[in-house]
Scaffold this motif. Structure first.
Motif, PDB file in Angstrom:
ATOM      1  N   ILE A   1      64.330  72.817  57.343  1.00 30.33           N
ATOM      2  CA  ILE A   1      64.750  73.564  58.525  1.00 30.33           C
ATOM      3  C   ILE A   1      63.525  74.312  59.044  1.00 30.33           C
ATOM      4  O   ILE A   1      62.618  74.611  58.280  1.00 30.33           O
ATOM      5  N   PRO A   2      63.476  74.597  60.344  1.00 24.38           N
ATOM      6  CA  PRO A   2      62.259  75.173  60.912  1.00 24.38           C
ATOM      7  C   PRO A   2      61.985  76.581  60.381  1.00 24.38           C
ATOM      8  O   PRO A   2      62.898  77.266  59.947  1.00 24.38           O
ATOM      9  N   ARG A   3      60.732  76.980  60.452  1.00 30.42           N
ATOM     10  CA  ARG A   3      60.303  78.227  59.838  1.00 30.42           C
ATOM     11  C   ARG A   3      61.120  79.430  60.306  1.00 30.42           C
ATOM     12  O   ARG A   3      61.590  80.221  59.499  1.00 30.42           O
ATOM     13  N   THR A   4      61.313  79.553  61.628  1.00 27.36           N
ATOM     14  CA  THR A   4      62.041  80.728  62.133  1.00 27.36           C
ATOM     15  C   THR A   4      63.433  80.796  61.524  1.00 27.36           C
ATOM     16  O   THR A   4      63.895  81.852  61.108  1.00 27.36           O
ATOM     17  N   LEU A   5      64.074  79.633  61.449  1.00 25.98           N
ATOM     18  CA  LEU A   5      65.413  79.602  60.889  1.00 25.98           C
ATOM     19  C   LEU A   5      65.375  79.916  59.400  1.00 25.98           C
ATOM     20  O   LEU A   5      66.181  80.699  58.885  1.00 25.98           O
ATOM     21  N   ALA A   6      64.402  79.337  58.691  1.00 30.42           N
ATOM     22  CA  ALA A   6      64.307  79.540  57.246  1.00 30.42           C
ATOM     23  C   ALA A   6      64.105  81.011  56.911  1.00 30.42           C
ATOM     24  O   ALA A   6      64.737  81.554  56.008  1.00 30.42           O
ATOM     25  N   ILE A   7      63.238  81.659  57.681  1.00 29.81           N
ATOM     26  CA  ILE A   7      62.949  83.058  57.412  1.00 29.81           C
ATOM     27  C   ILE A   7      64.208  83.899  57.551  1.00 29.81           C
ATOM     28  O   ILE A   7      64.457  84.825  56.795  1.00 29.81           O
ATOM     29  N   THR A   8      65.030  83.530  58.524  1.00 24.26           N
ATOM     30  CA  THR A   8      66.261  84.271  58.733  1.00 24.26           C
ATOM     31  C   THR A   8      67.296  83.967  57.660  1.00 24.26           C
ATOM     32  O   THR A   8      67.876  84.858  57.049  1.00 24.26           O
TER      33      THR A   8
ATOM     34  N   PHE B   1      75.877  87.597  62.379  1.00 24.16           N
ATOM     35  CA  PHE B   1      74.466  87.404  62.037  1.00 24.16           C
ATOM     36  C   PHE B   1      73.792  88.737  61.721  1.00 24.16           C
ATOM     37  O   PHE B   1      72.951  88.843  60.835  1.00 24.16           O
ATOM     38  N   PHE B   2      74.165  89.759  62.481  1.00 23.47           N
ATOM     39  CA  PHE B   2      73.553  91.078  62.296  1.00 23.47           C
ATOM     40  C   PHE B   2      73.879  91.636  60.908  1.00 23.47           C
ATOM     41  O   PHE B   2      72.995  92.099  60.185  1.00 23.47           O
ATOM     42  N   ILE B   3      75.147  91.565  60.538  1.00 21.64           N
ATOM     43  CA  ILE B   3      75.548  92.070  59.219  1.00 21.64           C
ATOM     44  C   ILE B   3      74.870  91.260  58.111  1.00 21.64           C
ATOM     45  O   ILE B   3      74.363  91.801  57.130  1.00 21.64           O
ATOM     46  N   PHE B   4      74.834  89.940  58.303  1.00 23.17           N
ATOM     47  CA  PHE B   4      74.165  89.078  57.325  1.00 23.17           C
ATOM     48  C   PHE B   4      72.701  89.491  57.162  1.00 23.17           C
ATOM     49  O   PHE B   4      72.188  89.652  56.057  1.00 23.17           O
ATOM     50  N   SER B   5      72.022  89.713  58.282  1.00 24.58           N
ATOM     51  CA  SER B   5      70.599  90.071  58.227  1.00 24.58           C
ATOM     52  C   SER B   5      70.394  91.452  57.616  1.00 24.58           C
ATOM     53  O   SER B   5      69.426  91.675  56.887  1.00 24.58           O
TER      54      SER B   5
ATOM     55  N   ASN C   1      69.253  81.282  68.920  1.00 26.16           N
ATOM     56  CA  ASN C   1      68.782  82.424  69.712  1.00 26.16           C
ATOM     57  C   ASN C   1      69.457  83.717  69.295  1.00 26.16           C
ATOM     58  O   ASN C   1      68.792  84.729  69.077  1.00 26.16           O
ATOM     59  N   ILE C   2      70.782  83.667  69.196  1.00 29.56           N
ATOM     60  CA  ILE C   2      71.512  84.867  68.785  1.00 29.56           C
ATOM     61  C   ILE C   2      71.062  85.268  67.385  1.00 29.56           C
ATOM     62  O   ILE C   2      70.844  86.442  67.090  1.00 29.56           O
ATOM     63  N   LEU C   3      70.890  84.276  66.532  1.00 29.64           N
ATOM     64  CA  LEU C   3      70.497  84.550  65.153  1.00 29.64           C
ATOM     65  C   LEU C   3      69.150  85.262  65.093  1.00 29.64           C
ATOM     66  O   LEU C   3      69.004  86.269  64.389  1.00 29.64           O
ATOM     67  N   SER C   4      68.167  84.777  65.866  1.00 30.83           N
ATOM     68  CA  SER C   4      66.860  85.423  65.719  1.00 30.83           C
ATOM     69  C   SER C   4      66.844  86.817  66.313  1.00 30.83           C
ATOM     70  O   SER C   4      66.206  87.716  65.761  1.00 30.83           O
ATOM     71  N   VAL C   5      67.575  87.024  67.411  1.00 27.84           N
ATOM     72  CA  VAL C   5      67.652  88.367  67.977  1.00 27.84           C
ATOM     73  C   VAL C   5      68.335  89.323  66.999  1.00 27.84           C
ATOM     74  O   VAL C   5      67.839  90.419  66.722  1.00 27.84           O
TER      75      VAL C   5
ATOM     76  N   ASP D   1      77.304  79.854  54.536  1.00 29.29           N
ATOM     77  CA  ASP D   1      78.387  79.596  55.480  1.00 29.29           C
ATOM     78  C   ASP D   1      78.601  80.795  56.379  1.00 29.29           C
ATOM     79  O   ASP D   1      78.671  81.912  55.907  1.00 29.29           O
ATOM     80  N   PHE D   2      78.727  80.546  57.643  1.00 26.25           N
ATOM     81  CA  PHE D   2      79.123  81.598  58.560  1.00 26.25           C
ATOM     82  C   PHE D   2      80.496  81.266  59.095  1.00 26.25           C
ATOM     83  O   PHE D   2      80.864  80.107  59.204  1.00 26.25           O
ATOM     84  N   LYS D   3      81.252  82.322  59.455  1.00 26.96           N
ATOM     85  CA  LYS D   3      82.598  82.073  59.951  1.00 26.96           C
ATOM     86  C   LYS D   3      82.564  81.580  61.393  1.00 26.96           C
ATOM     87  O   LYS D   3      83.245  80.636  61.749  1.00 26.96           O
ATOM     88  N   VAL D   4      81.794  82.250  62.223  1.00 25.02           N
ATOM     89  CA  VAL D   4      81.783  81.844  63.635  1.00 25.02           C
ATOM     90  C   VAL D   4      80.407  81.390  64.099  1.00 25.02           C
ATOM     91  O   VAL D   4      80.291  80.572  65.006  1.00 25.02           O
ATOM     92  N   GLY D   5      79.358  81.920  63.521  1.00 19.54           N
ATOM     93  CA  GLY D   5      78.022  81.580  63.974  1.00 19.54           C
ATOM     94  C   GLY D   5      77.594  80.219  63.462  1.00 19.54           C
ATOM     95  O   GLY D   5      77.961  79.822  62.377  1.00 19.54           O
ATOM     96  N   ASP D   6      76.817  79.504  64.271  1.00 23.46           N
ATOM     97  CA  ASP D   6      76.243  78.242  63.846  1.00 23.46           C
ATOM     98  C   ASP D   6      74.729  78.414  63.876  1.00 23.46           C
ATOM     99  O   ASP D   6      74.138  78.530  64.942  1.00 23.46           O
ATOM    100  N   PRO D   7      74.091  78.512  62.695  1.00 24.62           N
ATOM    101  CA  PRO D   7      72.679  78.881  62.660  1.00 24.62           C
ATOM    102  C   PRO D   7      71.770  77.944  63.472  1.00 24.62           C
ATOM    103  O   PRO D   7      70.720  78.371  63.923  1.00 24.62           O
ATOM    104  N   ILE D   8      72.183  76.713  63.690  1.00 26.37           N
ATOM    105  CA  ILE D   8      71.357  75.818  64.509  1.00 26.37           C
ATOM    106  C   ILE D   8      71.705  75.979  65.981  1.00 26.37           C
ATOM    107  O   ILE D   8      70.859  76.277  66.818  1.00 26.37           O
ATOM    108  N   GLY D   9      72.999  75.843  66.298  1.00 27.81           N
ATOM    109  CA  GLY D   9      73.416  75.917  67.694  1.00 27.81           C
ATOM    110  C   GLY D   9      73.200  77.305  68.290  1.00 27.81           C
ATOM    111  O   GLY D   9      72.940  77.439  69.482  1.00 27.81           O
ATOM    112  N   ASP D  10      73.292  78.337  67.468  1.00 30.18           N
ATOM    113  CA  ASP D  10      73.160  79.709  67.961  1.00 30.18           C
ATOM    114  C   ASP D  10      71.860  80.352  67.480  1.00 30.18           C
ATOM    115  O   ASP D  10      71.817  81.551  67.207  1.00 30.18           O
TER     116      ASP D  10
END
Ligand code: ADP
Ligand code: MG
Length: 676
Positions: A412-419, A213-217, A636-640, A625-634
Motif C-alpha cells: 500500500i502507498p506510503r501515505t496510507l501505510a503511515i496512517t 478516522f480521527f478517533i483511530f488516528s 483524502n479524508i483519512l490523511s486530513v 477494519d473500519f465501519k464506514v471509512g474506506d481507507p483507499i476510497g476515502d
C-alpha cells in the motif's frame, strides 16, 4: 449515570439471547449499537417506471392481474410469480425464496412492490411487499444475521438513541467541525440511522468517516507516544564492521531500496527507544536479506534475534536460507515449530534460555509460555498480517526491551501505510533486484487448457520447472486436496515417465510437505501440482512457469502472491491463468492481473472490485477494519483526519484543554486508552 459504555442488555427487550446475537455483530455497548450504521438506504418512495433505468430499485403500486404461482426447486428454493397492472401496462413480478408472500397477493387487489426493475424483460425482481404506510419512506438497511432481524436492530437503535442522546459527547473539536464543515456527532448519529433523504444520509456519512478516522488516528498517536516514553533501554550496540562483512559476503549487491531500509532499521536499533517498524515490499523485493542484516547486527551486540513465520514450510525455508547466508559467521541458529520433536525441544529450549542460540527461527511456537529467551533484542514478524494483534504482542513481550520489525508483502502507498500503521514507523522496498524480468501473464479459457499443457512441455524441455496451482473451491483443505489429486493424476498421465510430477496439499503433514518441497527444489520433480499452500513458501529459482486453474476464484492479491513464486531468477518467467469468469467483475480482475505486475495497483483494484465496505476485502490486505471509512476510497479524508489528530496530540497538555475534554474522556472511558 448513563454512559455510552453501558452494555446493550440494559435496553428493554434485550435478554440473554438477543445480547448474544448482538455480540456476534460486534455490538456490546450502547456506543457499539449507535455506531452500527446501515449498509445502505432503500428509497421506498414511489417511482414512475417510465423514468426508471434498467436495474434501478423501484417501488410500484398496481393491481394484481393474475393468480400468483408458487413453484419450488430444490429444498429451500422457490419462485413466486404473478403479473400486475399499473395504469394500463402489465408487468411480471418474481420473488425468489419468499414463499410466504403468496398469502399477501390477491387477484384484483392493490399491491405495493419494492424491487429492481428489468427494463428489457419488463419485469420486476421483487424484494419486499410494502404496506401503504411504508411507501414514502427512506429506509435504512442494516447488515444482519439469521438470529436477529432487521426490525429488531432498528427498534433497539431507536431506543438507544432516545435514551442516550443527551450523553452523546462531541468528539471533534469545534475548530475542526467548522474548518471541514462537519456535523456535530449527535446529529451525525441521528442522520446515519434516520435520514429523511439521500442528501442527509450523505452528509452524515462524510462526518461519520472523518470521526472514525480521527478517533483511530488519535489512538495510534497516543499509543506511539506511550511506547516511546516507556522504555529507553532498547539500544542494540552493534558492530558495524560485522554487519558490513555480512553484506559484502552476499552473492549479490543490495538494491538502493534495500540499503535505505537497512539503514533506517539499524538507526532504530541504535537508538535507546524500542523500535516498532514495518518493512513493506512487494513479493521478491528482498525483505529477508534486509532482516538478515539486522539479525547480524543484533547478534554482534550479544543479544538474541528471532523471526516468526506463519507456516512451518516458510519457517523451515527461512532456517535453511539463514543458515546459508550466515555460514561461517559464528551465528547459532535454532528452528522451533509445532512439529519440532519433544527430544529436539528438550535439547533446544535450555540453549535458547542460556543464550547459546543467537537466532531462533520458528512459527507460533516462538511465543508459547515455556519458551524463555536469554535476551531477545530483535523480534521479526514475517507476513505480519497473518498474525493477530495478541500474537504479535505475546511475541514482543518475550524480551524486556525488544525491538520489533514486522514485514509484509501487502503493498500500500506510503501515505496510507503511515496512517494505517500509525503506531509504527514504515520502511518501503519499492524496487525489485536488477535483472528481474516481470512475469509474463496470459489469461486463457478452460477450453484452451491443452495449449497451457503444451507450453509447460516446452519450458520443461528447456530445463525449467513448473507449478500447477489447483482450484480453490471453498475454504476446506479436504475438498482442495481432492482437486489437487485429480489434477495431479491428469498431469502424471500426460508427462510421466519423461518428467516427474509432485503433489503438495494442505492435508499433508509438514514433514511430507517439506520432503516434496526439497525434492522440487532439487529438481527431482519437474512439475509441482499444489494448492495454495505454496502461496507463501517454496523459493525455487529454476521454476519459471505457473499455471493456475480456475484463477477467477482467487483474489487479485492472492494471485499476485502466488505468481511471486516464479520470476525469482534472471530467466523470463510465465504465468498462465485458466478462467472463464461469468460476470463483468471477474473479467476485469483477470484483465488487471494479466496486464499489471504492480502489487500496489492490484491490491487497490482488488478493493475497488470487491466493493466498498466489504470486510473480507480489507481483511485480506491486512488493513484494520473500519465501519464506514474506506481507507483507499476515502484516502483524502483519512490523511486530513490523521494530520489533525497528530496536531492535537503534539501539544503535551491537549487533554486538559476545554475543547478536548469530551474527546479525552471518551478515549479514556470508552476506548480504554489514556489510562495512565
Ligand atoms: P521477499 O521476502 O521480499 O518476497 P526474498 O527476500 O525472499 O523476497 O528475496 C527473493 C529472492 O531474491 C531471494 O532468492 C533472494 O536471495 C534474492 N535477492 C534478494 N535481494 C537481492 C538482490 N539485491 N539482488 C539479487 N537477488 C536478491
Ligand atoms: Mg518473504
Amino acid at each position: 449515570m448513563k454512559n455510552l459504555g453501558d452494555p446493550v442488555s440494559i435496553l428493554k427487550g434485550v435478554g440473554e439471547k438477543t445480547a448474544v446475537s448482538l455480540n456476534k455483530l460486534g455490538i456490546n455497548t450502547i456506543m457499539d449499537l449507535l455506531t452500527y450504521f446501515p449498509r445502505r438506504y432503500d428509497d421506498l418512495s414511489l417511482k414512475n417506471l417510465n423514468q426508471a433505468v434498467d436495474g434501478q430499485k423501484v417501488t410500484v403500486k398496481g393491481i394484481v392481474a393474475t393468480n400468483p404461482v408458487l413453484s419450488y426447486f430444490g429444498r429451500h428454493r422457490s419462485r413466486l410469480s404473478f403479473r400486475i397492472k399499473i395504469n394500463d401496462d402489465i408487468f411480471n413480478v418474481t420473488f425468489f425464496n419468499q414463499p410466504w408472500l403468496k398469502k399477501q397477493i390477491e387477484l384484483e387487489k392493490e399491491v405495493i412492490v419494492f424491487g429492481s426493475f428489468d427494463r428489457v424483460k419488463n419485469k420486476i425482481l421483487g424484494m419486499k411487499i410494502l404496506n401503504s404506510s411504508q411507501e414514502n419512506s427512506f429506509n435504512s438497511v442494516y447488515p444482519s444475521i439469521k438470529e436477529i432481524r432487521q426490525n429488531t436492530i432498528k427498534k433497539l437503535i431507536l431506543q438507544a438513541y432516545q435514551e442516550y442522546q443527551e450523553v452523546i459527547p462531541e468528539l471533534i473539536p469545534d475548530k475542526l467541525i467548522n474548518k471541514y464543515r462537519l456535523e456535530p456527532f449527535k446529529k451525525t448519529i441521528h442522520n446515519m440511522h434516520f435520514p429523511k433523504n439521500q442528501v442527509e444520509a450523505q452528509k452524515a456519512l462524510r462526518t461519520a468517516k472523518f470521526d472514525e478516522f480521527f478517533i483511530f488516528s488519535m489512538k495510534m498517536q497516543i499509543l506511539k507516544n506511550k511506547q516511546r516514553k516507556k522504555d529507553k533501554q532498547a539500544e542494540i550496540a552493534f558492530n558495524s564492521d560485522f554487519v558490513k562483512k555480512f553484506i559484502h559476503r552476499l552473492t549479490f549487491k543490495l538494491t538502493d531500496a534495500q540499503k535505505k531500509a537497512t539503514d533506517e532499521i539499524l538507526a532504530d536499533l541504535k537508538s535507546p527507544y524500542p523500535m516498532n517498524r514495518l518493512l513493506q515490499g512487494d513479493v521478491g523485493s528482498g525483505k529477508t536479506v534486509v532482516a538478515a542484516a539486522c539479525v547480524a547486527a543484533t547478534v554482534s551486540a550479544g543479544k538474541q534475534a528471532a523471526i516468526m513465520a506463519p507456516t512451518e514450510i516458510l519457517a523451515e525455508q527461512h532456517a535453511n536460507n539463514f543458515a546459508r547466508v550466515f555460514s561461517g559467521l559464528g551465528i547459532n541458529i535454532g528452528l522451533l515449530t509445532g512439529s519440532t520433536s519433544q527430544a529436539a525441544r528438550k535439547e533446544l529450549l535450555p540453549r535458547i534460555a542460556n543464550g547459546e542460540i543467537n537466532f531462533i527461527v520458528g512459527t507460533h511456537a516462538l511465543f508459547q509460555n515455556d519458551i524463555q529467551y536469554h535476551d531477545l533484542g530483535l523480534a521479526i514478524i514475517d507476513e505480519q498480517h497473518r498474525f493477530g494483534v495478541n500474537q504479535r504482542r505475546a511475541f514482543r513481550v518475550k524480551g524486556d526491551h525488544t525491538n520489533v520489525l514486522a514485514m509484509t508483502a501487502t503493498p500500500i502507498p506510503r501515505t496510507l501505510a503511515i496512517t494505517m500503521y500509525g503506531d509504527m514507523d514504515v520502511s518501503i522496498i519499492d524496487q525489485l533486484p536488477a535483472g528481474r524480468k516481470p512475469v509474463k501473464t496470459t489469461w486463457i479459457s478452460a477450453a484452451k487448457t491443452n495449449s497451457a499443457v503444451g507450453f509447460v512441455n516446452k519450458q520443461l524441455k528447456l530445463g525449467h520447472q513448473a507449478y500447477v496451482v489447483t482450484p480453490l473451491i471453498e475454504e476446506s483443505d479436504a475438498v482442495d486436496m481432492k482437486n489437487a489429486i485429480a489434477i495431479h493424476d491428469r498431469f502424471k498421465a500426460i508427462f510421466e515417465p519423461k518428467y516427474k510430477v509432485g503433489l503438495l496439499h494442505g492435508q499433508m503433514t509438514s514433514e511430507q510437505k517439506e520432503d516434496v518441497m526439497v525434492a522440487f527444489k532439487n529438481n527431482e520433480f519437474q512439475i509441482l501440482v499444489a494448492t495454495t499452500v505454496i502461496e507463501v513458501g517454496v523459493d525455487v529459482a529454476n521454476a519459471n512457469t505457473m499455471v493456475i486453474f480456475d484463477a477467477d476464484h482467487f483474489g487479485l492479491s492472492q494471485l499476485h502472491q502466488l505468481r511471486g513464486r516464479v520470476g525469482r531468477s534472471s530467466d523470463q518467467s510465465y504465468c498462465i491463468l485458466i478462467a472463464d469468469p461469468t460476470n463483468k467483475i471477474g473479467k476485469q480482475r483477470m484483465k488487471a492481473i494479466s496486464t499489471s505486475t504492480n502489487g500496489f495497483f492490484l491490491s487497490q483494484k482488488d478493493l475497488e472490485l470487491r466493493g466498498q465496505g466489504d470486510v473480507t476485502g480489507s481483511k485480506q490486505s491486512g488493513m484494520p477494519d473500519f465501519k464506514v471509512g474506506d481507507p483507499i476510497g476515502d484516502l483524502n479524508i483519512l490523511s486530513v483526519a490523521t494530520q489533525e489528530a497528530a496536531a492535537v496530540v503534539s501539544d503535551n497538555n491537549w487533554q486538559s484543554q476545554p475543547q478536548n475534554v469530551q474527546l479525552a474522556q471518551y478515549l479514556r472511558i470508552n476506548q480504554k486508552i489514556l489510562t495512565d
